[in-house]
Design a protein around this motif. Structure first.
Motif, mmCIF file in Angstrom:
data_model
loop_
_atom_site.group_PDB
_atom_site.id
_atom_site.type_symbol
_atom_site.label_atom_id
_atom_site.label_comp_id
_atom_site.label_asym_id
_atom_site.label_seq_id
_atom_site.Cartn_x
_atom_site.Cartn_y
_atom_site.Cartn_z
ATOM 1 N N TRP A 208 73.042 41.501 -18.308
ATOM 2 C CA TRP A 208 74.539 40.805 -17.677
ATOM 3 C C TRP A 208 75.605 41.929 -18.486
ATOM 4 N N VAL A 209 74.929 42.410 -19.397
ATOM 5 C CA VAL A 209 75.782 42.958 -20.117
ATOM 6 C C VAL A 209 76.064 44.535 -20.046
ATOM 7 N N LEU A 210 75.121 45.584 -18.822
ATOM 8 C CA LEU A 210 74.699 46.235 -17.923
ATOM 9 C C LEU A 210 75.865 45.945 -16.839
ATOM 10 N N ASP A 211 76.129 45.006 -16.594
ATOM 11 C CA ASP A 211 77.212 44.713 -15.200
ATOM 12 C C ASP A 211 78.666 44.631 -15.051
ATOM 13 N N LEU A 212 79.050 45.600 -14.651
ATOM 14 C CA LEU A 212 80.768 46.193 -14.352
ATOM 15 C C LEU A 212 81.031 45.110 -13.805
ATOM 16 N N ASP A 213 80.673 44.606 -13.309
ATOM 17 C CA ASP A 213 81.470 42.837 -12.750
ATOM 18 C C ASP A 213 81.996 41.862 -13.448
ATOM 19 N N PHE A 214 81.129 41.819 -14.292
ATOM 20 C CA PHE A 214 80.732 41.011 -15.367
ATOM 21 C C PHE A 214 81.992 40.967 -16.571
ATOM 22 N N LEU B 203 91.017 38.376 -19.380
ATOM 23 C CA LEU B 203 91.144 37.531 -18.761
ATOM 24 C C LEU B 203 91.047 36.516 -16.797
ATOM 25 N N SER B 204 91.318 38.106 -16.177
ATOM 26 C CA SER B 204 91.724 37.962 -14.908
ATOM 27 C C SER B 204 92.743 37.445 -14.398
ATOM 28 N N PHE B 205 94.069 37.693 -14.703
ATOM 29 C CA PHE B 205 95.356 36.714 -14.044
ATOM 30 C C PHE B 205 94.825 37.095 -12.957
ATOM 31 N N HIS B 206 95.113 38.175 -12.273
ATOM 32 C CA HIS B 206 94.797 38.552 -11.037
ATOM 33 C C HIS B 206 94.638 37.706 -9.638
ATOM 34 N N GLU B 207 93.009 37.657 -10.286
ATOM 35 C CA GLU B 207 92.289 35.558 -9.916
ATOM 36 C C GLU B 207 92.502 34.988 -9.020
ATOM 37 N N ARG B 208 93.588 34.600 -10.851
ATOM 38 C CA ARG B 208 94.497 33.077 -10.620
ATOM 39 C C ARG B 208 95.401 32.983 -10.162
ATOM 40 N N ILE B 209 95.983 34.489 -9.660
ATOM 41 C CA ILE B 209 97.024 34.385 -8.865
ATOM 42 C C ILE B 209 96.121 34.598 -7.828
ATOM 43 N N SER B 210 95.303 34.647 -6.591
ATOM 44 C CA SER B 210 94.721 34.795 -6.023
ATOM 45 C C SER B 210 94.395 33.236 -5.431
ATOM 46 N N GLY B 211 93.588 32.698 -6.486
ATOM 47 C CA GLY B 211 93.395 31.317 -6.237
ATOM 48 C C GLY B 211 95.176 30.746 -5.875
ATOM 49 N N MET B 212 96.432 30.690 -6.651
ATOM 50 C CA MET B 212 97.550 29.945 -6.240
ATOM 51 C C MET B 212 98.029 30.199 -5.100
ATOM 52 N N ARG C 293 107.887 52.554 -23.659
ATOM 53 C CA ARG C 293 107.905 50.460 -23.627
ATOM 54 C C ARG C 293 107.978 49.946 -22.611
ATOM 55 N N ILE C 294 108.373 50.231 -21.570
ATOM 56 C CA ILE C 294 107.516 49.274 -20.823
ATOM 57 C C ILE C 294 106.458 49.964 -20.129
ATOM 58 N N LEU C 295 106.525 51.205 -20.019
ATOM 59 C CA LEU C 295 104.806 51.727 -19.400
ATOM 60 C C LEU C 295 103.763 50.428 -20.372
ATOM 61 N N GLY C 296 104.119 51.010 -21.872
ATOM 62 C CA GLY C 296 103.041 50.577 -23.253
ATOM 63 C C GLY C 296 102.927 48.882 -22.376
ATOM 64 N N SER C 297 103.667 48.725 -22.340
ATOM 65 C CA SER C 297 103.559 46.958 -22.143
ATOM 66 C C SER C 297 103.018 46.016 -21.115
ATOM 67 N N LEU C 298 103.572 47.063 -19.918
ATOM 68 C CA LEU C 298 102.542 47.160 -18.699
ATOM 69 C C LEU C 298 101.120 47.371 -18.957
ATOM 70 N N PHE C 299 99.993 48.599 -19.443
ATOM 71 C CA PHE C 299 99.487 48.553 -19.961
ATOM 72 C C PHE C 299 98.182 47.442 -20.846
ATOM 73 N N PHE C 300 99.101 46.981 -21.280
ATOM 74 C CA PHE C 300 99.276 45.842 -22.456
ATOM 75 C C PHE C 300 98.326 44.755 -21.295
ATOM 76 N N LEU C 301 99.324 44.317 -20.392
ATOM 77 C CA LEU C 301 98.821 43.694 -19.625
ATOM 78 C C LEU C 301 98.023 43.527 -19.283
ATOM 79 N N LEU C 302 97.401 44.838 -18.107
ATOM 80 C CA LEU C 302 96.534 45.055 -18.085
ATOM 81 C C LEU C 302 94.755 45.054 -18.504
ATOM 82 N N SER C 303 95.289 45.281 -20.043
ATOM 83 C CA SER C 303 94.243 45.678 -21.020
ATOM 84 C C SER C 303 93.429 43.786 -20.414
#
Length: 236
Positions: free
Chosen positions: A46-52, A106-115, A91-101
């Protein structure tokens, strides 16, 4: 910022190392997938699975996104003849990439899909509902930041646009293609482990990280323009 620019050996070495690391992790997952398809085994490292979420690939992707965020903040720290607006956009770009990281782990986008899925039914290219707000936000973000991108050196501007195109096609475009596949094959119990779905996931995740690496190259190029002593310093 419109001046002659030439990639330094240091930048090229850094990017080459990142590409080698990315390819190694991506190929490790691809080889494992091919082995599973050919042998029919259910065993998986599993540590080699890029979707994990707890894999080496996810960790590497998170590090790349965080590195891009730190570099954006670094480029905004000192006055290099930039206006306050330009520093703010770094700075806005930096904040955006911190959110992406953070989203990578934490998969925020999957939670958005669920909602969103609880409010209305989505299928086809919108099977993963988070792509709907993404398709609205991305063009707005691009048009707001286009003047900032044009302000940068031509080579840096083009590299950022290429990086963005690669990342968005991987993250959103391939997710929509995968959504179509899932909608058409949702009656299959093993749709998420099928060879075609795994192929689409491999392309999606691969393009996302490649896009970030290309963006990091653009940031390194811009850093060399802000700090010309980096290029003048004697190469080892």
């Amino acid at each position: 910022m419109r001046m002659l620019y030439e990639n330094s050996t240091k930048t090229n070495k850094i990017i080459f190392s990142l590409v080698v690391a990315w390819l190694t992790l991506w190929l490790a997952n691809a080889i494992q997938d091919i082995t599973i398809w050919l042998t029919g085994t259910s065993a998986k490292i599993w540590v080699l699975d890029l979707d994990f979420e707890e894999s080496f690939y996810t960790w590497f992707s998170t590090v790349m996104l965080s590195a891009a965020a730190f570099m954006c903040f670094f480029l905004s720290l000192k006055d290099h003849g930039q206006t306050k607006n330009v520093r703010t956009q770094w700075r806005i770009l930096g904040s955006l990439f911190f959110l992406l990281s953070a989203d990578e782990m934490l998969s925020f986008h999957e939670r958005i899909s669920g909602m969103l899925s609880t409010s209305f039914t989505t299928s086809g290219m919108f099977e993963f509902a988070w792509v709907i707000p993404a398709l609205i936000i991305i063009p707005i973000f691009f048009f707001l930041f286009f003047p900032f991108i044009r302000h940068l050196h031509t080579h840096v501007s083009y590299t950022i646009i290429i990086a963005g195109a690669i990342f968005v096609f991987g993250a959103v475009g391939m997710e929509m293609i995968a959504g179509i596949f899932i909608s058409e094959n949702n009656s299959q119990d093993d749709v998420f482990t099928s060879p075609m779905y795994r192929f689409l996931v491999n392309i999606e995740e691969g393009l996302e990280v490649l896009g970030v690496i290309v963006f990091i190259k653009a940031l390194l190029m811009q850093a060399e323009i802000y700090f010309p002593e980096i290029q003048k310093r004697k190469e080892p």
